[in-house]
Design a protein around this motif. Structure first.
Motif, PDB file in Angstrom:
ATOM      1  N   LEU A 154      -5.621  76.863 -16.765  1.00  0.00           N
ATOM      2  CA  LEU A 154      -5.091  78.232 -16.749  1.00  0.00           C
ATOM      3  C   LEU A 154      -5.422  78.917 -15.423  1.00  0.00           C
ATOM      4  N   ARG A 155      -6.616  78.660 -14.920  1.00  0.00           N
ATOM      5  CA  ARG A 155      -6.996  79.224 -13.616  1.00  0.00           C
ATOM      6  C   ARG A 155      -6.117  78.659 -12.507  1.00  0.00           C
ATOM      7  N   THR A 156      -5.827  77.361 -12.564  1.00  0.00           N
ATOM      8  CA  THR A 156      -4.938  76.756 -11.567  1.00  0.00           C
ATOM      9  C   THR A 156      -3.553  77.376 -11.637  1.00  0.00           C
ATOM     10  N   ALA A 157      -3.060  77.604 -12.863  1.00  0.00           N
ATOM     11  CA  ALA A 157      -1.744  78.233 -13.030  1.00  0.00           C
ATOM     12  C   ALA A 157      -1.742  79.651 -12.463  1.00  0.00           C
ATOM     13  N   TYR A 158      -2.837  80.380 -12.701  1.00  0.00           N
ATOM     14  CA  TYR A 158      -2.941  81.736 -12.153  1.00  0.00           C
ATOM     15  C   TYR A 158      -2.928  81.705 -10.629  1.00  0.00           C
ATOM     16  N   GLN A 159      -3.721  80.807 -10.044  1.00  0.00           N
ATOM     17  CA  GLN A 159      -3.791  80.740  -8.579  1.00  0.00           C
ATOM     18  C   GLN A 159      -2.435  80.366  -7.976  1.00  0.00           C
ATOM     19  N   LYS A 160      -1.702  79.479  -8.657  1.00  0.00           N
ATOM     20  CA  LYS A 160      -0.370  79.128  -8.178  1.00  0.00           C
ATOM     21  C   LYS A 160       0.553  80.342  -8.227  1.00  0.00           C
ATOM     22  N   GLN A 161       0.494  81.081  -9.336  1.00  0.00           N
ATOM     23  CA  GLN A 161       1.338  82.265  -9.475  1.00  0.00           C
ATOM     24  C   GLN A 161       0.925  83.342  -8.467  1.00  0.00           C
ATOM     25  N   ARG A 162      -0.357  83.497  -8.264  1.00  0.00           N
ATOM     26  CA  ARG A 162      -0.835  84.489  -7.284  1.00  0.00           C
ATOM     27  C   ARG A 162      -0.377  84.113  -5.867  1.00  0.00           C
ATOM     28  N   ASN A 163      -0.390  82.817  -5.562  1.00  0.00           N
ATOM     29  CA  ASN A 163       0.089  82.376  -4.249  1.00  0.00           C
ATOM     30  C   ASN A 163       1.571  82.708  -4.070  1.00  0.00           C
ATOM     31  N   LEU A 164       2.359  82.516  -5.145  1.00  0.00           N
ATOM     32  CA  LEU A 164       3.781  82.880  -5.081  1.00  0.00           C
ATOM     33  C   LEU A 164       3.935  84.374  -4.821  1.00  0.00           C
ATOM     34  N   TRP A 165       3.129  85.170  -5.526  1.00  0.00           N
ATOM     35  CA  TRP A 165       3.183  86.630  -5.338  1.00  0.00           C
ATOM     36  C   TRP A 165       2.761  87.018  -3.922  1.00  0.00           C
ATOM     37  N   THR A 166       1.692  86.397  -3.432  1.00  0.00           N
ATOM     38  CA  THR A 166       1.196  86.703  -2.082  1.00  0.00           C
ATOM     39  C   THR A 166       2.238  86.363  -1.030  1.00  0.00           C
ATOM     40  N   GLN A 167       2.861  85.181  -1.170  1.00  0.00           N
ATOM     41  CA  GLN A 167       3.863  84.760  -0.195  1.00  0.00           C
ATOM     42  C   GLN A 167       5.082  85.680  -0.254  1.00  0.00           C
ATOM     43  N   ALA A 168       5.525  86.014  -1.470  1.00  0.00           N
ATOM     44  CA  ALA A 168       6.684  86.901  -1.613  1.00  0.00           C
ATOM     45  C   ALA A 168       6.366  88.288  -1.043  1.00  0.00           C
ATOM     46  N   LYS A 169       5.151  88.726  -1.226  1.00  0.00           N
ATOM     47  CA  LYS A 169       4.740  90.039  -0.689  1.00  0.00           C
ATOM     48  C   LYS A 169       4.764  90.015   0.837  1.00  0.00           C
ATOM     49  N   LYS A 170       4.322  88.927   1.424  1.00  0.00           N
ATOM     50  CA  LYS A 170       4.377  88.803   2.883  1.00  0.00           C
ATOM     51  C   LYS A 170       5.822  88.859   3.376  1.00  0.00           C
ATOM     52  N   GLU A 171       6.709  88.145   2.671  1.00  0.00           N
ATOM     53  CA  GLU A 171       8.127  88.157   3.041  1.00  0.00           C
ATOM     54  C   GLU A 171       8.706  89.561   2.911  1.00  0.00           C
ATOM     55  N   LEU A 172       8.294  90.284   1.856  1.00  0.00           N
ATOM     56  CA  LEU A 172       8.779  91.644   1.660  1.00  0.00           C
ATOM     57  C   LEU A 172       8.293  92.558   2.787  1.00  0.00           C
ATOM     58  N   ASP A 173       7.022  92.462   3.122  1.00  0.00           N
ATOM     59  CA  ASP A 173       6.475  93.294   4.200  1.00  0.00           C
ATOM     60  C   ASP A 173       7.175  92.998   5.521  1.00  0.00           C
ATOM     61  N   LEU A 174       7.436  91.708   5.778  1.00  0.00           N
ATOM     62  CA  LEU A 174       8.136  91.329   7.002  1.00  0.00           C
ATOM     63  C   LEU A 174       9.554  91.874   7.010  1.00  0.00           C
ATOM     64  N   ALA A 175      10.227  91.778   5.853  1.00  0.00           N
ATOM     65  CA  ALA A 175      11.608  92.275   5.752  1.00  0.00           C
ATOM     66  C   ALA A 175      11.644  93.786   5.967  1.00  0.00           C
ATOM     67  N   LYS A 176      10.655  94.494   5.438  1.00  0.00           N
ATOM     68  CA  LYS A 176      10.598  95.940   5.632  1.00  0.00           C
ATOM     69  C   LYS A 176      10.397  96.280   7.106  1.00  0.00           C
ATOM     70  N   THR A 177       9.501  95.553   7.753  1.00  0.00           N
ATOM     71  CA  THR A 177       9.247  95.793   9.182  1.00  0.00           C
ATOM     72  C   THR A 177      10.484  95.518  10.015  1.00  0.00           C
ATOM     73  N   GLN A 178      11.144  94.385   9.710  1.00  0.00           N
ATOM     74  CA  GLN A 178      12.351  94.023  10.457  1.00  0.00           C
ATOM     75  C   GLN A 178      13.455  95.052  10.239  1.00  0.00           C
ATOM     76  N   LEU A 179      13.597  95.528   9.005  1.00  0.00           N
ATOM     77  CA  LEU A 179      14.636  96.514   8.717  1.00  0.00           C
ATOM     78  C   LEU A 179      14.343  97.830   9.437  1.00  0.00           C
ATOM     79  N   LYS A 180      13.071  98.217   9.432  1.00  0.00           N
ATOM     80  CA  LYS A 180      12.707  99.456  10.125  1.00  0.00           C
ATOM     81  C   LYS A 180      12.974  99.343  11.618  1.00  0.00           C
ATOM     82  N   THR A 181      12.618  98.200  12.183  1.00  0.00           N
ATOM     83  CA  THR A 181      12.875  97.972  13.608  1.00  0.00           C
ATOM     84  C   THR A 181      14.371  97.979  13.892  1.00  0.00           C
ATOM     85  N   TRP A 182      15.120  97.313  13.008  1.00  0.00           N
ATOM     86  CA  TRP A 182      16.564  97.222  13.208  1.00  0.00           C
ATOM     87  C   TRP A 182      17.222  98.584  13.098  1.00  0.00           C
TER      88      TRP A 182
END
Length: 550
Positions: A154-182
């Motif tokens: 269960l801990r491994t499943a949580y860490q996998k899901q958290r990694n997905l959330w962390t990566q998606a959050k990074k992509e979102l932050d990058l997309a926001k920055t790029q959109l603001k710059t654009w």
């Protein structure tokens, strides 16, 4: 389990071939005899970094080889995943070559150290005295709790899901920055794109425009020379056309006398035809010439626009300007869909977060329910090991943040004596108490992780007497379900092993070597007696040793 260990040309060891059995075994020997050397060699074969200085004879190869019986382990998928040949009798070999280069093999297949480390973690756990510090490390405490609660998957499943959330959050932050710059650049990009589009660059040819401009600018000069050329061709009697016609007629009069003259007449006739064609072209071009100020103005305007755009964008050709226009077109289209993409990313981040929170809630619930039982499982044996007043204060509180190991905040403390406040293990426990706590922890981890081999390096430091006897009994009990090897200085523990090995060091000439051998029953009595009373033990020590062993 580890069935055999071979060491060649390592530190003080020339050649060592050790066969090991299941159950509980002990290794004894005087301080400095070389127990750490054997552990160092074992660590090397399990994936630690190689040190060229440990090679005894640096002109020869150093080899450490460990044999494991893995028939009862489900490791076939691991071998398949890492493209290794699976064998129930697996051999791991590590070599240090002359010059310092090292290499590792699993069943004769070369492997990277990362792969070797992953495999070793599933085969053996080597505990050294320094590992007592792990008791204060939060991740180690979570490992203990999750091993007891059975929440590893269960801990491994949580860490996998958290990694997905962390990566998606990074992509979102990058997309926001790029959109603001654009957005800050969008108006200018739109203006440039509009300017390039209105220039109708696809319909223009720079070389053709420059040629047309040159012709329109020098129209009078061109007409003057065309007229002069026509006069030269058609002037009466002395014009080129008339002169060439006369030449053709004269040569034609002798063409019948010889083939060469006939050929010559044909060539002159061909020249006459070509010249006539040139005269017609000159006349046509001259007729087509007419002043067109509007056309000249248009050409000049088109060229001026092209030159302006090239200077402005530091480009050299119309093709490059068209490429810039098309790139801006793509970026503008992407910008139009950026808001929609941003919304999709925000939904994905929210979904991943929600799923991670759900898993973390299950993880917290099971951990929370397991805490009282874990506390009892640790306190009960410790009380038998001479810590009658020990009390663990393990608390688990639910947080809102997605932490690396869950949404839990773990506080792991204990009180050793009555009336004292709980504190960190490293601060409130003595060396001997830490040893006892670590033994209990290892017994719990071993029972719940099904690790086949456990090596304890002087885990009995700081204990003696009846406590040592209780620790020995606990180790013997642990050895019923797995291979357990204890390196010890205590006779009570050494005597409990089904087998006892002795590390010894000897000198011959200018050379010192370390050896390890299995002791017979009589040799064990002598060794235990020396551990009790020192060199040259008396009858009382020998009797005590025999009593311990029997």
């Amino acid at each position: 389990m580890l069935t055999q260990l071979t060491i060649v040309n390592y530190a003080l060891i020339d050649q060592l071939d050790l066969k090991l059995s299941s159950g509980f075994s002990t290794i004894t020997g005087e301080t400095g005899a070389g127990k750490s050397i054997i552990l160092g060699a074992l660590g090397l074969v399990l994936g630690q970094r190689a040190d060229w200085s440990v090679v005894q004879d640096q002109e020869k190869k150093c080899i450490i080889e460990a044999h494991f019986d893995i028939s009862n382990l489900t490791l076939a998928p691991f071998f398949e995943q890492h493209d290794l040949e699976f064998d129930p009798h697996t051999i791991i070999r590590r070599e240090i070559l002359p010059g310092g280069k090292s290499r590792a093999f699993v069943n004769d297949s070369p492997v990277h150290l990362g792969t070797l480390n992953l495999l070793s973690e599933q085969l053996i756990d080597v505990h050294s005295q320094q590992d007592n510090r792990n008791l204060n490390e939060l991740e180690y405490q979570y490992d203990l709790l999750d091993a007891w609660a059975g929440t590893g998957a269960l801990r491994t499943a949580y860490q996998k899901q958290r990694n997905l959330w962390t990566q998606a959050k990074k992509e979102l932050d990058l997309a926001k920055t790029q959109l603001k710059t654009w957005e800050t650049e969008r108006d200018y990009a739109q203006f440039v794109y509009q300017e390039l589009t209105e220039a109708q660059l696809d319909l223009l040819d720079l070389h053709e425009l420059e040629a047309k401009q040159k012709q329109l600018t020098h129209l009078d000069t061109i007409r003057e020379h065309l007229t002069t050329g026509l006069h030269i061709l058609h002037q009466e009697e002395s014009g080129l056309m008339n002169q060439l016609l006369q030449l053709k007629i004269n040569v034609g009069k002798i063409a019948g006398y010889h083939q060469d003259y006939e050929t010559l007449e044909q060539r002159i006739a061909s020249v006459y035809v070509e010249l006539q064609d040139c005269a017609n072209e000159l006349e046509l071009k001259n007729d087509q010439l007419e002043q067109d100020p509007a056309a000249l103005l248009q050409v000049n305007a088109q060229l001026e626009l092209i030159y302006l755009l090239q200077r402005k964008h530091q480009l050299n050709t119309i093709t490059e300007l068209i490429g810039l226009r098309d790139r801006l077109s793509d970026e503008l289209l992407q910008n139009e869909s950026a808001t929609e993409h941003l919304a999709q990313l925000e939904k994905q981040v929210a979904d991943y977060h929600e799923k991670a929170v759900e898993i973390a809630a299950d993880l917290h619930r099971i951990r929370k329910a397991a805490l009282p039982h874990l506390t009892a499982a640790m306190e009960t044996p410790l009380k038998k090991l001479g810590m009658p007043d020990v009390q663990f204060a393990i608390e688990l509180t639910l947080e809102t943040e997605l932490l690396p190991l869950g949404t839990d905040k773990l506080r792991f403390e204990l009180a050793v004596n009555k009336g004292t406040q709980p504190g960190l293990i490293g601060k409130v426990a003595s060396g001997g108490e830490k040893s006892r706590i670590m033994l209990v922890v290892k017994s719990i981890l071993a029972a719940h992780t099904a690790l086949p081999t456990l090596i304890l390096d002087e885990i009995d430091t700081g204990v003696s007497g009846e406590v040592a006897t209780k620790m020995a009994e606990m180790m013997a009990e642990m050895g019923k379900n797995r291979q357990l090897i204890a390196i010890t200085h205590l006779p009570q523990i050494a005597a409990k092993g089904a087998n006892q090995y002795k590390v010894s060091k000897s000198s011959e000439g200018q050379k010192t070597t370390t050896s390890l051998r299995l002791l017979s029953h009589a040799e064990r009595i002598a060794e235990l007696a020396e551990m009790i009373s020192g060199k040259n033990p008396n009858e009382s020590a020998l009797s005590h040793a025999a009593h311990l062993l029997n």
